[in-house]
Design an enzyme around this catalytic site. Structure first.
Site: not given
Length: 831
Positions: A377-378
Site C-alpha cells: 500500500c505504498n
C-alpha cells in the site's frame, strides 16, 4: 512452529492481554457510555482514563492534545481531509495546498480525492525535495498570510523502515523549510501508524498538529480501532458537516438547527464508540509495559534484530560472487533513530535476475515463515526503489495486474518485493530461522560459508536472561568473520544433497534445458493416441480423492465433486494448508444407496445422505470460496462432532446448496455457450483439473535425484489432485491445447494451474516435504504451473454425460501458444 515476520502489518497479541481483558469483562458490567446509569458511567470514566493513558504514552497532556477515537488510522486520515479548514481556489485569499511525501501509505495519498472535491490542489513531494526546500522560503512581506496548508509525511516508511526526521515538524511550522513556495501557514500531519509500534514518540517535543494511529499495530488486539491525536491549537478551526449520535449538544428535527458539543472528541466521535475495544487498550498498555519495560527498549531490541538480519542478508553471495538478495533501503542500518525494524528486498538468482515475490512467499510458507509481499500500500516508495515508472504502473494495470495480486513479474521486471519486519515479541531465533530459509533454498552446500556478526553468533550458544535483553548486542556489532555451516546451526536435512549434487541454480538450468528439449510442439507429433487413465473426484474439498472408472458429469463438473467442505467455528473454509490431516479423511460416494461414506483411521465410518437437506433443521449460511460467495447449509451436529474429534479442533461440515446461481463462472468461454450458464462447485477456479502422466514422469526424473527416497508415480499424481489424468506422448503438451474432446464432452482449456504448498503434502500420511515445490519451480523456470483447468458446457440430451477411463482425448491446438494465468490474486491450488 510459526516464524511471524509481518509485525509492520500487525503485532501479535500476548495471551496475558486477552486474559486481563476477559477477566475485566467478567467482573464488570459496561453499558453504553451515552446513558446515565451506573454501568454506563463506569464505561465513560474508563474511556476517559484510556484517553489520558494514550496521551501519557506520547508524553503529552489533555491541555495540548485531544484523542478522537476512530476505526483506524485510515478513518483518522479521512477525518482530517474532511475537517481541515481548506480555502479553495478562486477566492480572494490564496488557496490551500495539500502536500504529501511520495513515500506515504495509500490512505494518505487518498486524501487528495477529498481535497480535489473541495477545489484544493494536491502536491506530491519526493523525500529529497524536502531537504532542498529551504530555497522555497518566502520573503518577509509574504509571511503574514494566514491561508492554512497541510503537509503529511510518515514518521517511518512502512515500505523500508526509513525514519524521517521529526525535526521537520518544527522546521516547516517555523518557515525554515517550505514544502512548496506559497504564502500561508503550514500544519503538519504526522502519519505515526508504522512508527509508534516499535518507537517512542514524544509529542511534548515534536508537536505535530495531527497524529493518526492504529492500535493493532502496537498491541495486536483490538483491531478496528484507532485514534486521531489533534493539537488543541488547530482543533477549534476544524469543520464538520455531518453530526451523529452523541455529537450534538442540541438540535431540531423540524428545522435546520444544530449545536455541537464543546468537547472536541465528542464532537467528532459520531455514534457510540467501540467502548469494549477501548477498554481493552488499557490492558494493552499494562501488558506492554510489563513484558518489555517500555517503548525505548522495544526500539533497541527490534533494531538489533533488524541490524543483524540486514548485515547477514547483505553479505550472502553465490559461488560466482553475485548477491543473493537486493535490499531496498535508504540507510545502512547503523542507527535506530533513522532506521526502523523493517527490511525490504527481492531475492535474486545467480545471474542477477529477480525471483518473483510470490514464489518466495510460497517457499517461505513451507518453512512456516510468514512474510509480506507486494507493494505494501505504498506505490510511491515501490516505484522509487524498484524503478517502476508511471507508464509501467498503467501498462501493468491494463495487462490485468492490480494491487495485492500475485503477479510478481511482468516482462521479467518485479512488480513488488518481500518485506520482513520485527516486533517486540520477535526473537533472535526468528531472525536465524529466516536466514536459514534463505540459505537452504538459494545456496548449495558448497556456498554456505556465511558471514555472521561475531557478537551475535555468541548469543546462539548462550541463554539470554531477562535482564540481558537481545538489544544489548546493538552496540557490540563489529567484525564479520566467516563461519561454517555447522557453526551456523543449519539443520542438515534442510540442505541435504546427493553425492554429485550441483549448485541449485545450475541444476535448475539443467532441468529447464531438459524440459525445453522436449518442449510442447507446435503441432502434435505422430499419431499416438491420448487416453484418459484415471478419474478422481473430491467430494469434500481438501479431503482424500475418490477414484472411479466412469462417472456422471453435471453442470458443475463431475457429479458431487467438491460439494462439501470443512469449516472452522467461524465458518471459514479449512484446507490442507491449515490442516494437512484432511488428506487422511476418505469420502466415497455410493450412487445406488445415495450416501457418502466418510472414513478415517481410528474413527468409525459415518455416512451423509446425498439428498439435499431442505428441512427446517438445515442451517443456511453464506461462505466464501476464492473470493466468491456460495450458499451452503450445515450438515448437522453428528458429522460436526466426527470431524472435530478427528482433527482435534472445533469444525463443521457444510454442503453447497443446489441454488448455485450466485456463483457463475466469470470468464468468457470461447467456443462454448454463454459462460454465465456455467456454475462452479466449491472449487477454486474451474470445473476440472487435468494433468498429463508424461509431464509427471518428466518432473519425477528430476525430483528423484534430490530425494533420499524417490516418489512413486502414483504418489506424485495424488499430490497434484487432478480430476482427469491423461496419457499423452509428450510432456507438457497439454499447455498447448485450446480445447479437447472426450467422447461426447467438449472442454475448453482456460489456463494453467499455479501450484501452492499443498503439493508438498504426502496425501497418504499428511506429512510435508518442501522439496517438491522447489523442484517444480526450478524445472518450470521459476513458475509453479502444473496441469490445466478445463470448463465445459454439458450437452442437453436425454442421456446423462459420462466420463470414462480409457476414452480417447482429441485436442485442438491453440493459435496463441501463451497461456495466461488466472487473473485473480488467489492461489489456484486444487484444494
Amino acid at each position: 512452529g510459526i516464524t511471524y515476520l509481518d509485525h509492520a502489518g500487525s503485532a501479535l497479541f500476548p495471551e496475558s492481554l486477552l486474559k486481563a481483558f476477559t477477566d475485566d469483562l467478567r467482573n464488570n458490567v459496561y453499558g453504553n457510555p451515552h446513558s446515565q446509569n451506573i454501568s454506563s458511567k463506569l464505561t465513560y470514566d474508563t474511556i476517559e482514563h484510556v484517553r489520558y493513558r494514550i496521551l501519557q504514552c506520547f508524553h503529552t497532556t489533555a491541555e495540548d492534545y485531544t484523542v478522537i477515537f476512530t476505526s483506524g488510522c485510515t478513518a483518522a486520515l479521512k477525518l482530517v481531509a474532511e475537517a481541515f479548514p481548506w480555502i479553495p481556489e478562486g477566492t480572494k485569499q490564496p488557496g490551500s495546498r495539500f502536500c504529501y511525501l511520495t513515500d506515504s501509505h495509500t490512505s494518505v495519498v487518498g486524501m487528495r480525492g477529498i481535497t480535489a472535491s473541495m477545489n484544493v490542489l494536491s502536491v506530491p513531494i519526493k523525500p529529497k525535495e524536502v531537504l532542498l526546500s529551504e530555497k522555497n522560503r518566502l520573503p518577509a512581506e509574504e509571511q503574514n498570510c494566514t491561508t492554512p496548508h497541510l503537509f503529511s509525511y510518515p514518521a517511518q516508511s512502512n515500505f523500508c523502515g526509513t525514519k524521517y526526521p521529526l525535526s521537520w515538524i518544527q522546521d516547516i511550522k517555523s518557515g525554515k523549510l517550505c514544502p512548496i513556495k506559497t504564502p500561508g501557514k503550514w500544519f503538519i500531519l504526522l502519519d505515526a501508524s508504522s512508527y509508534v509500534s516499535t518507537s517512542p514518540l514524544d509529542l511534548g517535543v515534536h508537536q505535530a498538529d495531527f497524529i493518526p494511529i492504529s492500535f493493532y499495530k502496537i498491541f495486536g488486539f483490538p483491531t478496528g480501532l484507532g485514534a486521531l491525536l489533534v493539537n488543541n491549537r488547530i482543533a477549534p478551526f476544524l469543520r464538520k458537516t455531518y453530526f451523529g449520535g452523541g455529537t450534538a449538544a442540541a438540535y431540531l428535527a423540524g428545522e435546520d438547527f444544530y449545536s455541537p458539543r464543546k468537547s472536541i472528541a465528542e464532537r467528532f466521535e459520531d455514534g457510540t464508540v467501540s467502548f469494549l475495544d477501548i477498554i481493552a487498550l488499557k490492558h494493552g498498555f499494562d501488558v506492554l509495559e510489563k513484558l518489555t519495560g517500555g517503548m525505548e527498549r522495544i526500539k533497541q531490541h527490534t533494531f538489533a534484530l533488524a541490524h543483524y538480519t540486514y548485515t547477514v542478508l547483505s553479505t550472502l553471495k553465490y559461488a560466482n560472487g553475485a548477491p543473493v538478495v537486493r535490499i531496498y533501503s535508504d540507510t545502512d542500518f547503523s542507527n535506530p533513530d533513522v532506521q526502523g525494524p523493517i527490511i525490504n528486498f527481492n531475492v535474486l538468482d545467480e545471474n542477477g535476475e529477480v525471483i518473483g515475490f510470490s514464489q518466495v512467499d510460497k517457499m517461505a510458507s513451507l518453512y512456516n515463515i510468514h512474510v509480506r509481499t507486494g507493494c505494501f500500500c505504498n506505490t510511491g516508495a515501490c516505484q522509487l526503489h524498484l524503478g517502476i515508472s508511471n507508464e509501467d504502473i498503467q501498462r501493468n494495470l491494463q495487462a490485468g495486474h492490480v494491487c495485492g495480486d500475485d503477479v510478481d513479474l511482468v516482462d521479467g521486471h518485479p512488480t513488488g518485493s518481500v518485506r520482513i519486519s520485527f516486533g517486540y515479541m520477535s526473537s533472535f531465533e526468528d531472525a536465524q530461522t529466516f536466514l536459514k530459509f534463505i540459505v537452504s533454498t538459494r545456496l548449495s552446500k558448497l556456498d554456505t560459508e556465511i558471514p555472521f556478526q561475531s557478537s551475535v553468533t555468541k548469543l546462539m550458544t548462550e541463554s539470554v536472561s531477562e535482564d540481558h535483553p537481545l538489544f544489548s548486542c546493538a552496540d557490540k556489532l563489529s567484525s564479520i568473520p566467516h563461519i561454517s555451516e555447522g557453526e551456523l546451526g543449519i539443520n542438515s536435512s534442510a540442505t541435504k544433497t546427493t553425492f554429485n549434487q550441483q549448485p541449485l541454480e545450475e541444476e535448475a538450468e539443467s532441468i529447464r534445458a531438459a524440459v525445453s528439449e522436449i518442449a510442447v510442439p507446435a503441432c502434435r507429433r505422430g499419431d499416438k493416441s491420448i487416453t484418459v487413465t484415471n478419474i478422481y473426484l473430491y467430494p469434500i474439498k481438501s479431503c482424500s480423492a475418490f477414484e472411479v472408472t466412469e462417472w456422471p458429469v453435471g453442470n458443475q463438473g463431475l457429479l458431487y465433486d467438491r460439494n462439501w467442505m470443512v469449516v472452522n467455528q467461524n465458518g471459514v473454509c479449512v484446507t490442507q494448508k491449515q490442516e494437512p490431516r484432511l488428506c487422511l479423511v476418505n469420502p466415497s460416494i455410493d450412487l445406488k444407496q445415495k450416501v457418502m461414506v466418510i472414513q478415517a483411521e481410528g474413527m468409525d465410518p459415518i455416512s451423509v445422505s446425498l439428498e439435499e437437506n431442505t428441512g427446517k433443521e438445515a442451517v443456511i449460511c453464506e461462505s466464501k470460496v476464492c473470493s466468491h460467495r456460495v450458499k451452503t447449509y450445515d450438515c448437522g451436529e453428528r458429522i460436526a462432532g466426527w470431524f472435530s474429534m478427528f482433527l482435534g479442533r472445533p469444525c463443521r461440515l457444510i454442503r453447497q446448496s443446489s441454488d448455485v446461481r450466485n456463483r457463475p463462472h466469470q470468464k468468457n468461454a470461447k467456443g462454448l455457450a454463454s459462460a454465465t450458464n456455467i456454475s462452479l462447485s466449491l472449487v477454486n477456479e474451474a470445473q476440472y483439473l487435468l494433468i498429463n502422466v508424461a509431464s509427471i514422469l518428466q518432473l519425477k526424473e528430476h525430483i528423484s535425484a534430490r530425494l533420499e527416497e524417490p516418489l512413486e508415480i502414483e504418489e506424485l499424481i495424488g499430490r497434484f489432485r487432478a480430476n482427469i489424468v491423461i496419457s499423452a506422448p509428450e510432456s507438457f503438451e497439454e499447455e498447448e491445447w485450446a480445447e479437447i474432446s472426450i467422447g461426447t464432452l467438449r472442454f475448453q482449456v482456460v489456463g494453467p494451474c499455479s501450484r501452492c504448498q499443498i503439493i508438498c503434502i504426502d496425501q497418504q500420511s499428511g506429512e510435508r516435504n518442501k522439496e517438491l515445490l522447489q523442484s517444480l519451480s526450478a524445472a518450470r523456470g521459476r513458475k509453479t504451473n502444473f496441469g490445466v483447468y478445463l470448463m465445459n458446457q454439458p450437452l442437453h440430451s436425454s442421456f446423462p454425460d459420462v466420463l470414462s477411463v480409457g476414452s480417447q482425448v482429441l485436442p485442438v491446438l491453440k493459435e496463441n501458444t501463451e497461456i495466461q494465468p488466472p487473473t485473480s490474486s488467489e492461489e489456484k491450488c486444487s484444494g
